[in-house]
Design a protein around this motif. Sequence first.
Motif, mmCIF file in Angstrom:
data_model
loop_
_atom_site.group_PDB
_atom_site.id
_atom_site.type_symbol
_atom_site.label_atom_id
_atom_site.label_comp_id
_atom_site.label_asym_id
_atom_site.label_seq_id
_atom_site.Cartn_x
_atom_site.Cartn_y
_atom_site.Cartn_z
ATOM 1 N N PHE A 1 0.635 -1.353 -0.147
ATOM 2 C CA PHE A 1 0.128 0.293 -0.196
ATOM 3 C C PHE A 1 0.527 1.271 0.175
ATOM 4 N N GLY A 2 0.809 2.295 -0.703
ATOM 5 C CA GLY A 2 0.716 3.415 -0.916
ATOM 6 C C GLY A 2 1.691 3.732 -2.380
ATOM 7 N N THR A 3 2.049 2.221 -3.092
ATOM 8 C CA THR A 3 2.841 2.396 -4.372
ATOM 9 C C THR A 3 1.940 2.832 -5.800
ATOM 10 N N ILE B 1 1.097 -1.590 4.436
ATOM 11 C CA ILE B 1 2.418 -0.899 4.385
ATOM 12 C C ILE B 1 3.074 -0.930 3.637
ATOM 13 N N ASP B 2 3.740 -0.363 2.400
ATOM 14 C CA ASP B 2 5.122 -1.124 1.496
ATOM 15 C C ASP B 2 5.970 -0.653 2.539
ATOM 16 N N ASN C 1 9.154 10.918 9.620
ATOM 17 C CA ASN C 1 8.139 9.405 9.795
ATOM 18 C C ASN C 1 6.360 10.103 9.439
ATOM 19 N N THR C 2 6.298 11.463 9.488
ATOM 20 C CA THR C 2 4.834 12.093 9.433
ATOM 21 C C THR C 2 4.445 11.332 7.667
ATOM 22 N N LEU C 3 4.280 10.430 7.252
ATOM 23 C CA LEU C 3 3.794 10.268 5.528
ATOM 24 C C LEU C 3 3.391 9.457 6.694
ATOM 25 N N VAL C 4 4.420 7.955 7.200
ATOM 26 C CA VAL C 4 4.034 6.915 8.070
ATOM 27 C C VAL C 4 2.450 6.991 8.419
ATOM 28 N N GLN C 5 2.921 8.162 9.351
ATOM 29 C CA GLN C 5 1.704 8.447 10.942
ATOM 30 C C GLN C 5 0.654 8.926 10.117
ATOM 31 N N THR C 6 0.586 9.380 8.928
ATOM 32 C CA THR C 6 -0.215 10.114 8.359
ATOM 33 C C THR C 6 -1.381 8.720 8.385
ATOM 34 N N ILE C 7 -0.870 7.830 6.733
ATOM 35 C CA ILE C 7 -1.463 6.674 6.158
ATOM 36 C C ILE C 7 -1.928 6.045 7.473
ATOM 37 N N ILE C 8 -1.512 5.814 8.483
ATOM 38 C CA ILE C 8 -2.115 5.176 9.040
ATOM 39 C C ILE C 8 -3.534 5.437 9.637
ATOM 40 N N THR D 1 -7.115 -1.941 9.101
ATOM 41 C CA THR D 1 -6.629 -2.632 10.284
ATOM 42 C C THR D 1 -5.453 -2.364 9.078
ATOM 43 N N MET D 2 -4.208 -1.473 9.919
ATOM 44 C CA MET D 2 -2.881 -0.992 9.344
ATOM 45 C C MET D 2 -1.793 -2.215 9.987
ATOM 46 N N ILE D 3 -1.305 -2.911 8.475
ATOM 47 C CA ILE D 3 0.272 -3.555 8.835
ATOM 48 C C ILE D 3 1.265 -2.933 7.993
ATOM 49 N N ALA D 4 2.194 -2.902 8.942
ATOM 50 C CA ALA D 4 3.302 -2.437 8.236
ATOM 51 C C ALA D 4 4.442 -3.681 8.061
ATOM 52 N N GLU D 5 4.795 -3.383 6.980
ATOM 53 C CA GLU D 5 5.800 -4.288 6.156
ATOM 54 C C GLU D 5 7.536 -4.046 6.129
#
Length: 291
Positions: free
Chosen positions: A182-184, A202-203, A217-224, A233-237
Amino acid sequence: QAKTEGRNTVQYFSEEMDARSRHRAQLLGALKMALARDEFVLHFQPRMNLDTGQIVSVEALLRWDSREMGKVAPDVFIPLAEESGQIIEIGEWVLREAIATLGRWHGLGLNHLSMSINVSALQLLRSKLAGQIRALVDEFGIPEYCVELEITESMVLSQNSQPLSNLWALKDLGVALSLDDFGTGYSSLSYLKQLPIDALKIDKSFVRELGPNANDNTLVQTIIALGHSLGMTMIAEGVESEEHLQTLRQFDCDEIQGYWLSRPLPAKECLEFIQAHEQSVRPAASSTPAA
Ligand code: C2E
Ligand code: MG
Ligand code: MG
Ligand code: MG
């Protein structure tokens, strides 16, 4: 002088092209025989819930060790199998093998565990997919909600309506659906909201950037936060370090997967890993007041 050089360059270039297309042809030939020769094996990578510390799911990742070509990475052979159409047969093998493995693990008492399976665009194009999964969960005696399919954004952005109606058929069957890498891709959130997707992965290219500098880190925080607002459900890979982990925790990410927890492992080793992990989180679980 210049002319000769130019000619040489062209010559080297076409030799390189020849070598590449020969290699490709060899790979395709070897790939055709891989199933019959039993050259595929699944590895499994565990995924952990950050609230409970429990391993909630494992992702089945295909490995190919070819007699002629040696070990070939999925990023190389999956696209080839997609182009040649072999992904249908290979994908069916993956589904059966992954669901059979989950059936065995459930039989050993790990019945909260889900199995996450990557599917290709071509598989989602065929209306058979939901029926096949239905037959497999029946055969191996696992609840359908313990099967999770990973699809990518491009697969549901196509003009063809078949993937979308298949997605709904899978949803009706009760399997979980997640959006990989996700995100790509290019899908808008309003579009995603209409899809029967339960989770976003999240990619790893975003996770890799997480560091001590809060700005990055703001981008990931915003995505979540956005994912949560859609009820996902938010998963980080690709979680590789303690620092990644702590940052994701702070952002209220739900689940993580990556080398920090474990590399993808052969079935037996993954099972042992999960069992050992269960032991280590059990004290925390039993410290909650008894009912
Ligand atoms: P994916 O589904 O996004 O899988 C995650 C990839 O990231 C895997 O690569 C995994 O080994 C790798 N990975 C996991 N943790 C980390 C980490 O902490 N750091 C880094 N750098 N990488 C990590 P793998 O196994 O090489 O697979 C590559 C891709 O091939 C997969 O990406 C998936 O798109 C595809 N693939 C693998 N197995 C299958 C399959 O059975 N069917 C289909 N259709 N595609 C598959
Ligand atoms: Mg995946
Ligand atoms: Mg991915
Ligand atoms: Mg949470």
